[in-house]
Design an enzyme around this catalytic site. Structure first.
Site, PDB file in Angstrom:
ATOM      1  N   TYR A  45       0.826  -1.217   0.000  1.00  0.00           N
ATOM      2  CA  TYR A  45       0.000   0.000   0.000  1.00  0.00           C
ATOM      3  C   TYR A  45       0.859   1.266   0.000  1.00  0.00           C
ATOM      4  O   TYR A  45       0.479   2.280  -0.580  1.00  0.00           O
ATOM      5  CB  TYR A  45      -0.990  -0.047   1.167  1.00  0.00           C
TER       6      TYR A  45
ATOM      7  N   ARG B 294       1.521   1.959  -3.612  1.00  0.00           N
ATOM      8  CA  ARG B 294       0.347   2.514  -4.306  1.00  0.00           C
ATOM      9  C   ARG B 294       0.085   3.944  -3.845  1.00  0.00           C
ATOM     10  O   ARG B 294      -0.294   4.805  -4.642  1.00  0.00           O
ATOM     11  CB  ARG B 294      -0.863   1.614  -4.087  1.00  0.00           C
TER      12      ARG B 294
ATOM     13  N   ASN C   4     -12.732   2.268  -5.746  1.00  0.00           N
ATOM     14  CA  ASN C   4     -11.328   2.693  -5.827  1.00  0.00           C
ATOM     15  C   ASN C   4     -10.862   3.327  -4.517  1.00  0.00           C
ATOM     16  O   ASN C   4     -11.639   4.006  -3.843  1.00  0.00           O
ATOM     17  CB  ASN C   4     -11.147   3.677  -6.986  1.00  0.00           C
ATOM     18  N   ILE C   5      -9.601   3.111  -4.204  1.00  0.00           N
ATOM     19  CA  ILE C   5      -9.042   3.708  -2.980  1.00  0.00           C
ATOM     20  C   ILE C   5      -8.148   4.904  -3.320  1.00  0.00           C
ATOM     21  O   ILE C   5      -7.542   5.484  -2.441  1.00  0.00           O
ATOM     22  CB  ILE C   5      -8.272   2.639  -2.157  1.00  0.00           C
ATOM     23  N   ASP C   6      -8.077   5.260  -4.619  1.00  0.00           N
ATOM     24  CA  ASP C   6      -7.322   6.458  -5.011  1.00  0.00           C
ATOM     25  C   ASP C   6      -8.181   7.705  -4.770  1.00  0.00           C
ATOM     26  O   ASP C   6      -9.370   7.591  -4.476  1.00  0.00           O
ATOM     27  CB  ASP C   6      -6.896   6.368  -6.491  1.00  0.00           C
TER      28      ASP C   6
ATOM     29  N   HIS D  28     -14.589   0.870  -0.311  1.00  0.00           N
ATOM     30  CA  HIS D  28     -13.446  -0.003   0.007  1.00  0.00           C
ATOM     31  C   HIS D  28     -12.305   0.756   0.671  1.00  0.00           C
ATOM     32  O   HIS D  28     -11.169   0.264   0.742  1.00  0.00           O
ATOM     33  CB  HIS D  28     -12.956  -0.731  -1.252  1.00  0.00           C
TER      34      HIS D  28
ATOM     35  N   SER E  45     -15.313  -4.719 -13.454  1.00  0.00           N
ATOM     36  CA  SER E  45     -15.459  -6.050 -14.057  1.00  0.00           C
ATOM     37  C   SER E  45     -16.615  -6.824 -13.449  1.00  0.00           C
ATOM     38  O   SER E  45     -16.969  -7.895 -13.922  1.00  0.00           O
ATOM     39  CB  SER E  45     -14.166  -6.838 -13.844  1.00  0.00           C
TER      40      SER E  45
ATOM     41  N   ALA F 199     -13.579   4.861 -20.635  1.00  0.00           N
ATOM     42  CA  ALA F 199     -14.357   5.747 -19.747  1.00  0.00           C
ATOM     43  C   ALA F 199     -14.125   7.206 -20.105  1.00  0.00           C
ATOM     44  O   ALA F 199     -15.053   8.018 -20.081  1.00  0.00           O
ATOM     45  CB  ALA F 199     -13.969   5.480 -18.294  1.00  0.00           C
TER      46      ALA F 199
HETATM   47  C1  BV8 Z   1     -17.761  -8.816   2.038  1.00  0.00           C
HETATM   48  C2  BV8 Z   1      -9.630  -2.542  -1.465  1.00  0.00           C
HETATM   49  C3  BV8 Z   1     -19.393  -9.354   3.704  1.00  0.00           C
HETATM   50  C4  BV8 Z   1      -8.251  -3.064  -1.247  1.00  0.00           C
HETATM   51  C5  BV8 Z   1     -10.989  -4.316  -2.470  1.00  0.00           C
HETATM   52  C6  BV8 Z   1     -20.507 -13.486  -3.147  1.00  0.00           C
HETATM   53  C7  BV8 Z   1     -20.037 -14.361  -4.092  1.00  0.00           C
HETATM   54  C8  BV8 Z   1     -18.650 -14.654  -4.140  1.00  0.00           C
HETATM   55  C9  BV8 Z   1     -17.732 -14.065  -3.263  1.00  0.00           C
HETATM   56  C10 BV8 Z   1     -18.207 -13.203  -2.339  1.00  0.00           C
HETATM   57  C11 BV8 Z   1     -19.582 -12.926  -2.262  1.00  0.00           C
HETATM   58  N1  BV8 Z   1     -19.746 -12.044  -1.253  1.00  0.00           N
HETATM   59  C12 BV8 Z   1     -18.529 -11.773  -0.686  1.00  0.00           C
HETATM   60  C13 BV8 Z   1     -17.574 -12.469  -1.343  1.00  0.00           C
HETATM   61  C14 BV8 Z   1     -16.142 -12.436  -1.030  1.00  0.00           C
HETATM   62  C15 BV8 Z   1     -15.416 -11.244  -1.649  1.00  0.00           C
HETATM   63  C16 BV8 Z   1     -15.468 -11.324  -3.145  1.00  0.00           C
HETATM   64  O1  BV8 Z   1     -16.285 -10.678  -3.786  1.00  0.00           O
HETATM   65  N2  BV8 Z   1     -14.543 -12.121  -3.691  1.00  0.00           N
HETATM   66  C17 BV8 Z   1     -14.441 -12.196  -5.157  1.00  0.00           C
HETATM   67  C18 BV8 Z   1     -12.987 -12.223  -5.542  1.00  0.00           C
HETATM   68  C19 BV8 Z   1     -15.208 -13.373  -5.672  1.00  0.00           C
HETATM   69  N3  BV8 Z   1     -15.966  -9.972  -1.193  1.00  0.00           N
HETATM   70  C20 BV8 Z   1     -15.527  -9.499   0.003  1.00  0.00           C
HETATM   71  O2  BV8 Z   1     -14.743 -10.070   0.730  1.00  0.00           O
HETATM   72  C21 BV8 Z   1     -16.095  -8.142   0.421  1.00  0.00           C
HETATM   73  N4  BV8 Z   1     -16.594  -8.175   1.763  1.00  0.00           N
HETATM   74  O3  BV8 Z   1     -18.408  -9.399   1.197  1.00  0.00           O
HETATM   75  O4  BV8 Z   1     -18.144  -8.694   3.360  1.00  0.00           O
HETATM   76  C22 BV8 Z   1     -20.505  -8.335   3.568  1.00  0.00           C
HETATM   77  C23 BV8 Z   1     -21.079  -8.038   2.336  1.00  0.00           C
HETATM   78  C24 BV8 Z   1     -22.152  -7.130   2.259  1.00  0.00           C
HETATM   79  C25 BV8 Z   1     -22.607  -6.485   3.355  1.00  0.00           C
HETATM   80  C26 BV8 Z   1     -21.997  -6.791   4.578  1.00  0.00           C
HETATM   81  C27 BV8 Z   1     -20.936  -7.718   4.669  1.00  0.00           C
HETATM   82  C28 BV8 Z   1     -14.993  -7.064   0.432  1.00  0.00           C
HETATM   83  C29 BV8 Z   1     -14.447  -6.862  -0.911  1.00  0.00           C
HETATM   84  C30 BV8 Z   1     -13.523  -5.639  -0.928  1.00  0.00           C
HETATM   85  C31 BV8 Z   1     -12.068  -6.045  -1.074  1.00  0.00           C
HETATM   86  N5  BV8 Z   1     -11.227  -4.852  -1.290  1.00  0.00           N
HETATM   87  N6  BV8 Z   1     -10.236  -3.184  -2.622  1.00  0.00           N
HETATM   88  C32 BV8 Z   1      -7.321  -2.709  -2.383  1.00  0.00           C
HETATM   89  O5  BV8 Z   1      -7.719  -1.906  -3.228  1.00  0.00           O
HETATM   90  O6  BV8 Z   1      -6.190  -3.239  -2.364  1.00  0.00           O
HETATM   91  S1  BV8 Z   1     -11.691  -5.065  -3.866  1.00  0.00           S
HETATM   92  C33 BV8 Z   1     -10.821  -4.436  -5.236  1.00  0.00           C
HETATM   93  O7  BV8 Z   1     -11.008  -5.390  -6.260  1.00  0.00           O
HETATM   94  C34 BV8 Z   1     -11.356  -3.134  -5.799  1.00  0.00           C
HETATM   95  O8  BV8 Z   1     -11.743  -2.224  -4.807  1.00  0.00           O
HETATM   96  C35 BV8 Z   1     -12.528  -3.625  -6.642  1.00  0.00           C
HETATM   97  O9  BV8 Z   1     -13.671  -3.815  -5.832  1.00  0.00           O
HETATM   98  C36 BV8 Z   1     -12.046  -4.977  -7.117  1.00  0.00           C
HETATM   99  C37 BV8 Z   1     -11.470  -4.869  -8.496  1.00  0.00           C
HETATM  100  O10 BV8 Z   1     -12.536  -4.765  -9.349  1.00  0.00           O
HETATM  101  P1  BV8 Z   1     -12.622  -3.541 -10.418  1.00  0.00           P
HETATM  102  O11 BV8 Z   1     -12.503  -2.244  -9.736  1.00  0.00           O
HETATM  103  O12 BV8 Z   1     -13.828  -3.840 -11.202  1.00  0.00           O
HETATM  104  O13 BV8 Z   1     -11.281  -3.715 -11.298  1.00  0.00           O
HETATM  105  P2  BV8 Z   1     -10.935  -4.859 -12.353  1.00  0.00           P
HETATM  106  O14 BV8 Z   1      -9.493  -4.700 -12.663  1.00  0.00           O
HETATM  107  O15 BV8 Z   1     -11.465  -6.164 -11.892  1.00  0.00           O
HETATM  108  O16 BV8 Z   1     -11.797  -4.468 -13.656  1.00  0.00           O
HETATM  109  C38 BV8 Z   1     -11.521  -3.264 -14.323  1.00  0.00           C
HETATM  110  C39 BV8 Z   1     -12.586  -3.150 -15.403  1.00  0.00           C
HETATM  111  O17 BV8 Z   1     -12.398  -1.896 -16.053  1.00  0.00           O
HETATM  112  C40 BV8 Z   1     -12.485  -4.250 -16.454  1.00  0.00           C
HETATM  113  O18 BV8 Z   1     -13.793  -4.751 -16.735  1.00  0.00           O
HETATM  114  C41 BV8 Z   1     -11.903  -3.525 -17.684  1.00  0.00           C
HETATM  115  O19 BV8 Z   1     -12.452  -4.001 -18.875  1.00  0.00           O
HETATM  116  C42 BV8 Z   1     -12.388  -2.100 -17.441  1.00  0.00           C
HETATM  117  N7  BV8 Z   1     -11.501  -1.076 -18.002  1.00  0.00           N
HETATM  118  C43 BV8 Z   1     -10.141  -1.107 -18.104  1.00  0.00           C
HETATM  119  N8  BV8 Z   1      -9.699   0.066 -18.664  1.00  0.00           N
HETATM  120  C44 BV8 Z   1     -10.819   0.824 -18.903  1.00  0.00           C
HETATM  121  C45 BV8 Z   1     -11.957   0.105 -18.464  1.00  0.00           C
HETATM  122  N9  BV8 Z   1     -13.220   0.580 -18.554  1.00  0.00           N
HETATM  123  C46 BV8 Z   1     -13.353   1.824 -19.121  1.00  0.00           C
HETATM  124  N10 BV8 Z   1     -12.293   2.596 -19.534  1.00  0.00           N
HETATM  125  C47 BV8 Z   1     -11.036   2.125 -19.466  1.00  0.00           C
HETATM  126  N11 BV8 Z   1     -10.036   2.887 -19.902  1.00  0.00           N
END
Ligand code: BV8
Length: 232
Positions: free
Chosen positions: A52, A55, A88-90, A105, A173, A215
């Site tokens: 972190y 970042r 996002n955390i930025d 987040h 995503s 975007a």
């Molecule tokens: C929780 C902070 C309980 C840290 C982050 C249900 C089903 C399965 C699993 C779960 C479920 N419920 C919970 C889970 C577990 C887990 C989870 O989802 N696991 C996944 C991997 C399956 N979730 C959790 O643990 C969450 N907590 O559920 O607690 C609860 C729930 C509700 C209410 C009460 C209690 C906590 C999750 C948070 C974790 N922390 N970030 C850090 O930043 O280091 S998550 C982190 O990853 C980000 O914050 C973000 O959320 C995620 C990344 O996703 P994106 O931001 O979408 O980025 P990505 O790279 O994936 O995609 C980018 C997209 O942009 C792509 O589609 C690409 O095509 C597009 N793109 C690229 N360039 C461009 C573009 N679009 C437009 N223009 C461009 N130029």
């Protein structure tokens, strides 16, 4: 019209902030899930702090892009009718001019003291475990929500989703919950739903409309459409 906008890493990609799905991965081949968890922090606190710190340091080298700026312009006109929630955390939304940003987040520029539970602005490093400016104990961790932890502000987010007329998702995503489930909740309450993303997301089939592209191109065009519908 009450609008909820959810953003993800894709909105900051054109600013030079790597996304989570970027080919080269975010950090030295580590699966994000292996560094962004309380367990990883327990096991190797210094390594996670350095992840972190790097970042946080790289934020100084990036600037908001037209997508961030366009959302700030929309906020000026819609005021309370716009709810901007980001994964996002930025700090690029704020530097783009947005006043109200729900960081579900957490934020890189904040530290959380596990001793006094205080949250303090933080621009420096944490890997040397400095004392908390409030209580003096060296128990500061990044104020970010790790996998397995409860996201911030879920009650307000839920409230806004239930009352939304339009839900828009930008640059995400749809792989991480609960954010990935917002579109279904909003749609189930009658909201129109729009995906603005480089490619179809994992939840693209839940949206009533999807536009694919960068975007920085899509968001200003969409904001202009909304502002025109408001007579601007
Ligand atoms: C929780 C902070 C309980 C840290 C982050 C249900 C089903 C399965 C699993 C779960 C479920 N419920 C919970 C889970 C577990 C887990 C989870 O989802 N696991 C996944 C991997 C399956 N979730 C959790 O643990 C969450 N907590 O559920 O607690 C609860 C729930 C509700 C209410 C009460 C209690 C906590 C999750 C948070 C974790 N922390 N970030 C850090 O930043 O280091 S998550 C982190 O990853 C980000 O914050 C973000 O959320 C995620 C990344 O996703 P994106 O931001 O979408 O980025 P990505 O790279 O994936 O995609 C980018 C997209 O942009 C792509 O589609 C690409 O095509 C597009 N793109 C690229 N360039 C461009 C573009 N679009 C437009 N223009 C461009 N130029």
């Amino acid at each position: 019209m009450r609008i909820v906008v959810l953003t993800g890493a894709g909105i900051s990609a054109e600013s030079g902030v790597p996304t989570f799905r970027d080919a080269d991965g975010l950090w030295e081949g580590h699966r994000i899930e292996d560094v962004a968890t309380p367990e990883a922090y327990e096991a190797q606190p210094t390594a996670v702090q350095r992840f972190y710190d790097d970042r946080r340091k790289s934020l100084a080298g990036v600037e908001p892009n037209p997508a961030h700026v366009a959302l700030a312009r929309l906020e000026e006109v819609l005021g309370e009718d716009l709810f901007l929630v980001t994964q996002n955390i930025d700090d690029l939304h704020e530097r783009g001019g947005s006043q109200q940003v729900a960081h579900m987040h957490g934020e890189l520029l904040k530290a959380w003291c596990r001793s006094c539970d205080g949250r303090v602005p933080w621009t420096g490093e944490l890997a040397d475990f400095p004392p908390c400016p409030r209580c003096g104990v060296s128990e500061l961790r990044p104020d970010v929500v790790w996998f397995g932890e409860i996201p911030y502000g879920m009650d307000e987010i839920q409230r806004r989703l239930l009352r939304a007329d339009l839900f828009v998702s930008v640059g995400t995503s749809g792989a991480v919950y609960p954010a990935a489930g917002f579109v279904q909740l909003a749609a189930s309450c009658g909201a129109k739903t729009l995906e603005l993303n480089l490619e179809p997301s994992e939840g693209t089939h839940f949206f009533s409309e999807a536009r694919h592209g960068r975007a920085g191109d899509l968001v200003p065009v969409w904001v202009d459409e909304v502002l025109r519908s408001y007579g601007f």
